[in-house]
Design a protein around this motif. Structure first.
Motif, mmCIF file in Angstrom:
data_model
loop_
_atom_site.group_PDB
_atom_site.id
_atom_site.type_symbol
_atom_site.label_atom_id
_atom_site.label_comp_id
_atom_site.label_asym_id
_atom_site.label_seq_id
_atom_site.Cartn_x
_atom_site.Cartn_y
_atom_site.Cartn_z
ATOM 1 N N SER A 199 0.473 -1.454 0.101
ATOM 2 C CA SER A 199 0.025 -0.177 0.082
ATOM 3 C C SER A 199 0.967 1.734 -0.169
ATOM 4 N N HIS A 200 0.758 2.431 0.343
ATOM 5 C CA HIS A 200 1.418 3.475 -0.560
ATOM 6 C C HIS A 200 0.662 4.883 1.315
ATOM 7 N N LEU A 201 1.179 5.519 1.799
ATOM 8 C CA LEU A 201 0.690 6.266 2.552
ATOM 9 C C LEU A 201 0.294 7.439 1.969
ATOM 10 N N ASP A 202 -0.922 8.309 1.739
ATOM 11 C CA ASP A 202 -0.341 9.460 1.371
ATOM 12 C C ASP A 202 -0.331 10.803 2.031
ATOM 13 N N THR A 203 -0.235 11.796 1.933
ATOM 14 C CA THR A 203 -0.277 13.267 2.530
ATOM 15 C C THR A 203 -1.805 13.653 2.967
ATOM 16 N N GLY A 204 -2.037 12.928 2.876
ATOM 17 C CA GLY A 204 -3.608 13.594 3.808
ATOM 18 C C GLY A 204 -3.711 13.967 5.150
ATOM 19 N N ARG A 205 -5.147 15.098 5.985
ATOM 20 C CA ARG A 205 -4.987 15.258 7.147
ATOM 21 C C ARG A 205 -2.643 15.579 7.284
ATOM 22 N N ASP A 206 -2.848 16.763 6.273
ATOM 23 C CA ASP A 206 -1.027 16.610 6.930
ATOM 24 C C ASP A 206 -1.046 15.813 7.095
ATOM 25 N N TRP A 207 -0.547 14.526 6.417
ATOM 26 C CA TRP A 207 0.002 13.785 6.475
ATOM 27 C C TRP A 207 -0.126 12.378 7.961
ATOM 28 N N PHE A 208 -0.873 12.938 8.125
ATOM 29 C CA PHE A 208 -1.305 12.053 9.174
ATOM 30 C C PHE A 208 -0.626 10.421 9.657
ATOM 31 N N LYS A 209 -1.308 9.621 8.409
ATOM 32 C CA LYS A 209 -0.445 8.404 8.078
ATOM 33 C C LYS A 209 0.751 8.404 8.717
ATOM 34 N N ARG A 210 2.316 9.304 7.868
ATOM 35 C CA ARG A 210 2.326 8.737 7.537
ATOM 36 C C ARG A 210 3.495 9.205 9.365
ATOM 37 N N ARG A 211 3.029 10.755 9.521
ATOM 38 C CA ARG A 211 2.887 11.550 11.064
ATOM 39 C C ARG A 211 3.701 10.106 12.299
ATOM 40 N N SER A 212 2.304 9.240 12.362
ATOM 41 C CA SER A 212 1.916 8.088 13.206
ATOM 42 C C SER A 212 2.911 7.221 13.256
ATOM 43 N N TYR A 213 4.212 6.854 12.755
ATOM 44 C CA TYR A 213 5.181 5.809 12.307
ATOM 45 C C TYR A 213 6.089 7.047 12.197
ATOM 46 N N VAL A 214 6.649 7.755 11.886
ATOM 47 C CA VAL A 214 7.797 8.803 12.694
ATOM 48 C C VAL A 214 7.209 9.310 13.713
ATOM 49 N N GLU A 215 6.137 10.107 13.955
ATOM 50 C CA GLU A 215 6.524 11.050 15.218
ATOM 51 C C GLU A 215 6.793 9.962 16.817
ATOM 52 N N PRO A 216 6.763 8.388 16.385
ATOM 53 C CA PRO A 216 7.283 8.264 17.613
ATOM 54 C C PRO A 216 8.783 7.433 18.066
ATOM 55 N N LEU A 217 8.750 7.595 16.750
ATOM 56 C CA LEU A 217 10.518 7.459 16.993
ATOM 57 C C LEU A 217 11.131 8.951 16.587
ATOM 58 N N ARG A 218 10.786 10.127 17.261
ATOM 59 C CA ARG A 218 11.799 11.303 17.300
ATOM 60 C C ARG A 218 12.166 11.637 17.829
ATOM 61 N N ALA A 219 13.862 11.291 17.653
ATOM 62 C CA ALA A 219 14.732 11.616 18.412
ATOM 63 C C ALA A 219 14.598 13.465 19.083
ATOM 64 N N PRO A 220 15.530 13.720 19.765
ATOM 65 C CA PRO A 220 15.452 15.549 20.268
ATOM 66 C C PRO A 220 16.147 16.032 19.327
ATOM 67 N N SER A 221 17.552 15.394 19.096
ATOM 68 C CA SER A 221 18.357 16.128 18.522
ATOM 69 C C SER A 221 19.488 15.407 17.601
ATOM 70 N N MET A 222 20.305 15.823 16.754
ATOM 71 C CA MET A 222 21.223 15.308 16.629
ATOM 72 C C MET A 222 22.016 14.214 17.271
ATOM 73 N N CYS A 223 22.669 15.422 18.271
ATOM 74 C CA CYS A 223 22.960 15.104 18.994
ATOM 75 C C CYS A 223 22.606 13.830 20.112
ATOM 76 N N ALA A 224 21.570 13.893 20.136
ATOM 77 C CA ALA A 224 21.159 12.725 21.137
ATOM 78 C C ALA A 224 21.355 11.392 20.363
ATOM 79 N N VAL A 225 20.838 11.320 18.723
ATOM 80 C CA VAL A 225 21.278 10.337 17.654
ATOM 81 C C VAL A 225 22.385 10.310 18.070
ATOM 82 N N GLN A 226 23.305 10.685 18.255
ATOM 83 C CA GLN A 226 24.648 10.602 18.058
ATOM 84 C C GLN A 226 25.303 9.538 19.972
#
Length: 267
Positions: A91-118
Motif C-alpha cells: 500500500s501507499h501512505l498519502d499526505t492527507g490530513r497534514d500527513w497524518f498517516k505518515r506522522r503516525s509512524y515517524v513521530e514516535p521515533l523522533r529523537a530530541p536532536s542530532m546530538c542525542a542520536v550520536q
C-alpha cells in the motif's frame, strides 16, 4: 547462516545508487517496521532497485513486505540483507490530513536532536534516527570525487547484461551538504552532513536538462533550503551512519509535513 525473516516496513529513505565492488549497482533503503507493534527502524542493503521488475519498484512511503536476514558483514542493529525477489508493495501512505498517516509512524521515533542520536550510537550502536533541526543554516555543495577505475569497470561489466531499457547510472558531480544546528548545539556550534537522498540526485539530473547547470543548483537550493526549511514546514531530517565510520552520520532524506498550528497531541 542466520535465518530469513518476513518484514513489513514503511519506506522512508532511498539513497542515490552506489557502485559496490561486491554487489555492483545497489541502493540503501531505510524505513520503519509496521509489523512489530511499536515502530522500529530497519535498513535494507543492498537493494538492486533498478534491476527490479516495475511492479516491485517501491516508492517512498510505500509499505512493503519482503524476506530479509541479519548478516555478519553489517552488525548495525537495524541492518538486514534483503531477498530482492521477495519484495511486494502492499500500500501507499498519502499526505492527507497534514500527513497524518505518515506522522503516525515517524513521530514516535523522533529523537530530541542530532546530538542525542550520536549519543545513542555511542551507547547502543543506533545507526538511524529522525529529529527536528533547530535552525537550518545553509545548503552547500562541492565537487564530488569521480568514480574509481575499478568502479567504472564494474559498471561497464554489468552493462553487458542489462536490458537496453535500463539507463546507465549517471554520476552526480556534486556533494550536497546541509549545515544546521540541532536543539543541543551550543550557540556557535553546528552540524554539516552530506545529503544522500536519491531525490536530490534525480532533481539535479532533471533540472540540469531543464535549466542548465547553474539553474539546476539554484533550483535545488530553493527546494531543499528555502521551501523545505520554511516556517510553513515541520522539517525533520532522517539520518544514518556509515558502516565503516559509525560516528559519521549523513542526512538520508527530509520529512517535511505542514507545520501544525495546534499543539494538541495527534495520537
Amino acid at each position: 547462516m542466520l535465518e530469513w525473516e518476513t518484514l513489513e516496513l514503511l519506506v522512508t529513505v532511498k539513497a542515490y545508487p552506489v557502485v559496490s565492488d561486491m554487489h555492483g549497482e545497489c541502493v540503501c533503503v531505510a524505513g520503519i517496521r509496521t509489523d512489530t507493534g511499536v515502530p522500529a527502524w530497519v535498513r535494507l542493503f543492498p537493494v538492486p532497485f533498478r534491476d527490479l521488475p516495475y511492479a516491485q519498484r517501491f516508492k517512498k512511503y510505500d509499505i512493503v513486505r519482503l524476506r530479509a536476514r541479519r548478516t555478519s558483514s553489517d552488525t548495525r542493529p537495524e541492518s538486514y540483507l534483503p531477498d530482492a525477489n521477495s519484495i511486494r508493495v502492499l500500500s501507499h501512505l498519502d499526505t492527507g490530513r497534514d500527513w497524518f498517516k505518515r506522522r503516525s509512524y515517524v513521530e514516535p521515533l523522533r529523537a530530541p536532536s542530532m546530538c542525542a542520536v550520536q549519543s545513542a550510537q555511542a551507547m547502543s550502536g543506533t545507526s538511524l534516527g529522525v529529529f527536528r533541526p533547530r535552525r537550518v543554516l545553509d545548503l552547500v555543495w562541492e565537487d564530488a570525487q569521480p568514480r574509481s577505475t575499478r568502479q567504472q569497470a564494474k559498471l561497464d561489466q554489468l552493462s553487458l547484461f542489462d536490458s537496453p531499457s535500463v539507463e546507465g547510472l549517471e554520476e552526480i558531480p556534486y556533494k550536497f551538504r546541509y549545515r544546521y544546528q540541532c536543539e543541543d548545539c551550543a550557540r556557535n556550534d553546528s552540524h554539516q552532513q552530506r545529503v544522500l537522498d536519491w531525490e536530490i540526485g534525480q532533481a539535479y539530473r532533471s533540472w540540469r536538462t531543464k535549466y542548465g547547470e547553474e539553474g539546476a543548483l539554484r533550483a535545488i537550493r530553493k527546494r531543499w533550503l528555502v521551501e523545505m526549511a520554511s516556517s510553513a514546514k515541520d522539517l525533520h531530517f532522517y539520518v544514518g551512519n556509515i558502516a565503516r565510520f559509525p560516528r559519521s552520520f549523513c542526512v538520508l532524506g527530509c520529512f517535511y509535513p505542514p507545520l501544525r498550528t495546534s499543539t494538541a497531541p495527534m495520537f
